[in-house]
Design a protein around this motif. Structure first.
Motif, PDB file in Angstrom:
ATOM      1  N   SER A  12      -3.396   0.302  -3.289  1.00 30.16           N
ATOM      2  CA  SER A  12      -2.903  -0.970  -2.805  1.00 30.16           C
ATOM      3  C   SER A  12      -2.723  -1.899  -3.994  1.00 30.16           C
ATOM      4  N   TYR A  13      -1.773  -2.798  -3.863  1.00 28.50           N
ATOM      5  CA  TYR A  13      -1.481  -3.781  -4.902  1.00 28.50           C
ATOM      6  C   TYR A  13      -1.515  -5.154  -4.268  1.00 28.50           C
ATOM      7  N   ASN A  14      -2.226  -6.065  -4.900  1.00 28.37           N
ATOM      8  CA  ASN A  14      -2.267  -7.444  -4.444  1.00 28.37           C
ATOM      9  C   ASN A  14      -1.812  -8.323  -5.586  1.00 28.37           C
ATOM     10  N   ASN A  15      -0.719  -9.047  -5.365  1.00 27.22           N
ATOM     11  CA  ASN A  15      -0.171  -9.911  -6.407  1.00 27.22           C
ATOM     12  C   ASN A  15      -0.015  -9.178  -7.739  1.00 27.22           C
ATOM     13  N   LYS A  16       0.535  -7.973  -7.657  1.00 23.41           N
ATOM     14  CA  LYS A  16       0.833  -7.121  -8.800  1.00 23.41           C
ATOM     15  C   LYS A  16      -0.395  -6.561  -9.501  1.00 23.41           C
ATOM     16  N   GLU A  17      -1.548  -6.701  -8.918  1.00 23.23           N
ATOM     17  CA  GLU A  17      -2.735  -6.092  -9.507  1.00 23.23           C
ATOM     18  C   GLU A  17      -3.255  -4.987  -8.613  1.00 23.23           C
ATOM     19  N   LEU A  18      -3.571  -3.853  -9.221  1.00 22.57           N
ATOM     20  CA  LEU A  18      -4.125  -2.745  -8.457  1.00 22.57           C
ATOM     21  C   LEU A  18      -5.537  -3.101  -8.043  1.00 22.57           C
ATOM     22  N   ILE A  19      -5.786  -3.136  -6.735  1.00 21.08           N
ATOM     23  CA  ILE A  19      -7.132  -3.489  -6.307  1.00 21.08           C
ATOM     24  C   ILE A  19      -7.874  -2.322  -5.680  1.00 21.08           C
ATOM     25  N   SER A  73       3.088  18.055  -0.770  1.00 23.23           N
ATOM     26  CA  SER A  73       3.995  17.973   0.385  1.00 23.23           C
ATOM     27  C   SER A  73       3.322  17.182   1.500  1.00 23.23           C
ATOM     28  N   ALA A  74       3.993  16.145   1.958  1.00 20.62           N
ATOM     29  CA  ALA A  74       3.410  15.245   2.964  1.00 20.62           C
ATOM     30  C   ALA A  74       4.444  14.178   3.285  1.00 20.62           C
ATOM     31  N   VAL A  75       4.078  13.306   4.213  1.00 21.09           N
ATOM     32  CA  VAL A  75       4.868  12.099   4.446  1.00 21.09           C
ATOM     33  C   VAL A  75       4.138  10.946   3.778  1.00 21.09           C
ATOM     34  N   TYR A  76       4.838  10.211   2.957  1.00 21.45           N
ATOM     35  CA  TYR A  76       4.262   9.084   2.257  1.00 21.45           C
ATOM     36  C   TYR A  76       4.767   7.796   2.901  1.00 21.45           C
ATOM     37  N   PHE A  77       3.809   6.966   3.325  1.00 24.14           N
ATOM     38  CA  PHE A  77       4.146   5.706   3.964  1.00 24.14           C
ATOM     39  C   PHE A  77       3.800   4.552   3.037  1.00 24.14           C
ATOM     40  N   CYS A  78       4.743   3.665   2.898  1.00 25.30           N
ATOM     41  CA  CYS A  78       4.502   2.396   2.255  1.00 25.30           C
ATOM     42  C   CYS A  78       4.160   1.385   3.338  1.00 25.30           C
ATOM     43  N   ALA A  79       3.311   0.431   3.039  1.00 25.85           N
ATOM     44  CA  ALA A  79       2.961  -0.607   4.008  1.00 25.85           C
ATOM     45  C   ALA A  79       2.728  -1.912   3.270  1.00 25.85           C
ATOM     46  N   SER A  80       2.773  -2.995   4.012  1.00 28.11           N
ATOM     47  CA  SER A  80       2.464  -4.292   3.419  1.00 28.11           C
ATOM     48  C   SER A  80       1.654  -5.122   4.407  1.00 28.11           C
ATOM     49  N   SER A  81       0.943  -6.107   3.882  1.00 28.86           N
ATOM     50  CA  SER A  81       0.190  -7.035   4.721  1.00 28.86           C
ATOM     51  C   SER A  81      -0.015  -8.332   3.953  1.00 28.86           C
ATOM     52  N   GLN A  82      -0.446  -9.353   4.679  1.00 32.57           N
ATOM     53  CA  GLN A  82      -0.756 -10.633   4.057  1.00 32.57           C
ATOM     54  C   GLN A  82      -2.269 -10.791   4.051  1.00 32.57           C
ATOM     55  N   SER A  83      -2.848 -11.031   2.901  1.00 33.13           N
ATOM     56  CA  SER A  83      -4.302 -11.156   2.823  1.00 33.13           C
ATOM     57  C   SER A  83      -4.751 -12.393   3.591  1.00 33.13           C
ATOM     58  N   TYR A 120       0.828  -1.202   0.000  1.00 34.12           N
ATOM     59  CA  TYR A 120       0.000   0.000   0.000  1.00 34.12           C
ATOM     60  C   TYR A 120       0.866   1.258   0.000  1.00 34.12           C
ATOM     61  N   TRP A 121       0.244   2.335  -0.450  1.00 32.40           N
ATOM     62  CA  TRP A 121       0.793   3.668  -0.230  1.00 32.40           C
ATOM     63  C   TRP A 121      -0.241   4.499   0.514  1.00 32.40           C
ATOM     64  N   TYR A 122       0.221   5.132   1.609  1.00 34.83           N
ATOM     65  CA  TYR A 122      -0.602   6.042   2.383  1.00 34.83           C
ATOM     66  C   TYR A 122       0.052   7.417   2.371  1.00 34.83           C
ATOM     67  N   LYS A 123      -0.781   8.450   2.395  1.00 33.36           N
ATOM     68  CA  LYS A 123      -0.293   9.830   2.485  1.00 33.36           C
ATOM     69  C   LYS A 123      -0.704  10.396   3.838  1.00 33.36           C
ATOM     70  N   GLN A 124       0.255  10.980   4.555  1.00 36.20           N
ATOM     71  CA  GLN A 124      -0.055  11.631   5.825  1.00 36.20           C
ATOM     72  C   GLN A 124       0.274  13.110   5.710  1.00 36.20           C
ATOM     73  N   GLN A 182     -12.166  -5.734   1.781  1.00 37.99           N
ATOM     74  CA  GLN A 182     -11.167  -6.115   2.768  1.00 37.99           C
ATOM     75  C   GLN A 182      -9.784  -5.707   2.288  1.00 37.99           C
ATOM     76  N   GLY A 183      -9.012  -5.207   3.201  1.00 38.74           N
ATOM     77  CA  GLY A 183      -7.692  -4.727   2.853  1.00 38.74           C
ATOM     78  C   GLY A 183      -7.699  -3.242   2.609  1.00 38.74           C
ATOM     79  N   ASN A 184      -8.855  -2.662   2.353  1.00 36.09           N
ATOM     80  CA  ASN A 184      -8.955  -1.226   2.163  1.00 36.09           C
ATOM     81  C   ASN A 184      -9.159  -0.597   3.536  1.00 36.09           C
TER      82      ASN A 184
END
Lengths: 113, 111
Positions: free
Chosen positions: A48-55, A86-96, A33-37, B96-98
């Motif tokens: 967010s990307y899941n298995n290389k697909e934008l979901i 202008s912001a802080v950009y956070f990358c994140a990951s998770s397991q579905s 994921y990419w989040y903007k703060q 889910q996941g969002n």
């Protein structure tokens, strides 16, 4: 070993420039994921990307484009930078499936002058 | 749809308790709680999936109401290390996941 790493940590640039932020995770997660703060500390999901697909693609300007060469990397490219970027950009990951805990990178602080 | 967090800010003395609330107008799939210290990334605290669930993490616990529209984070006997901004993140059943975060609650614990 850093679980989610982002580069660069700091980025100062002029309006109108194009810049990229890179993100890599070594957790074997299938979603990134990419989040903007912003300055008010609001955390907003961008992509967010899941298995290389934008979901998920929230209502972000099309100047922002995520690129995922493989499931361990999700880069963020920004064209024609504006002051409001202008912001802080956070990358994140998770397991579905299961807990889906988000692991965040340290953040990349972007300042547009 | 962004969840509503309250209060926006809390100031405590060490040893005092606090409650942070997170609510949605629709039933949720799950609620996550994260803490972010100044200049750092958010860190996962816990996730609640079931209506009526309560979960604890040392002296920090959380509940999810039966209708799955409200969650509360309980911090008891606060320590200086609890200072930071607490975010709830919610997932809707269809996406889910969002994970959509609330605006955060800034907690300051003073000696």
């Amino acid at each position: 070993d850093t679980a989610v790493s982002q580069t660069p940590k700091y980025l100062v640039t002029q309006m109108g420039n194009d810049k990229s932020i890179k993100c890599e995770q070594n957790l074997g997660h299938d979603t990134m994921y990419w989040y903007k703060q912003d300055s008010k500390k609001f955390l907003k999901i961008m992509f967010s990307y899941n298995n290389k697909e934008l979901i998920i693609n929230e209502t972000v300007p099309n100047r922002f484009s995520p690129k995922s060469p493989d499931k361990a990397h999700l880069n963020l490219h920004i064209n024609s930078l504006e002051l409001g970027d202008s912001a802080v950009y956070f990358c994140a990951s998770s397991q579905s499936g299961g807990v889906r805990e988000l692991f965040f990178g340290e953040g990349s602080r972007l300042t547009v002058l | 749809q962004q969840p509503v967090q309250s209060p926006q800010a809390v100031i405590l003395r060490e040893g005092e308790d606090a409650v942070i609330n997170c609510s949605s107008s629709k039933a949720l799939y799950s609620v996550h709680w994260y803490r972010q210290k100044h200049g750092e990334a958010p860190v996962f605290l816990m996730i609640l999936l079931k209506g009526g669930e309560q979960k604890g993490h040392e002296k920090i616990s959380a509940s999810f109401n039966e209708k799955k529209q409200q969650s509360s984070l309980y911090l008891t006997a606060s320590q200086l290390s609890y200072s930071g901004t607490y975010f709830c993140g919610t997932e809707n059943g269809g996406s889910q996941g969002n994970l959509i975060f609330g605006k955060g609650t800034k907690l300051s614990v003073k000696p």
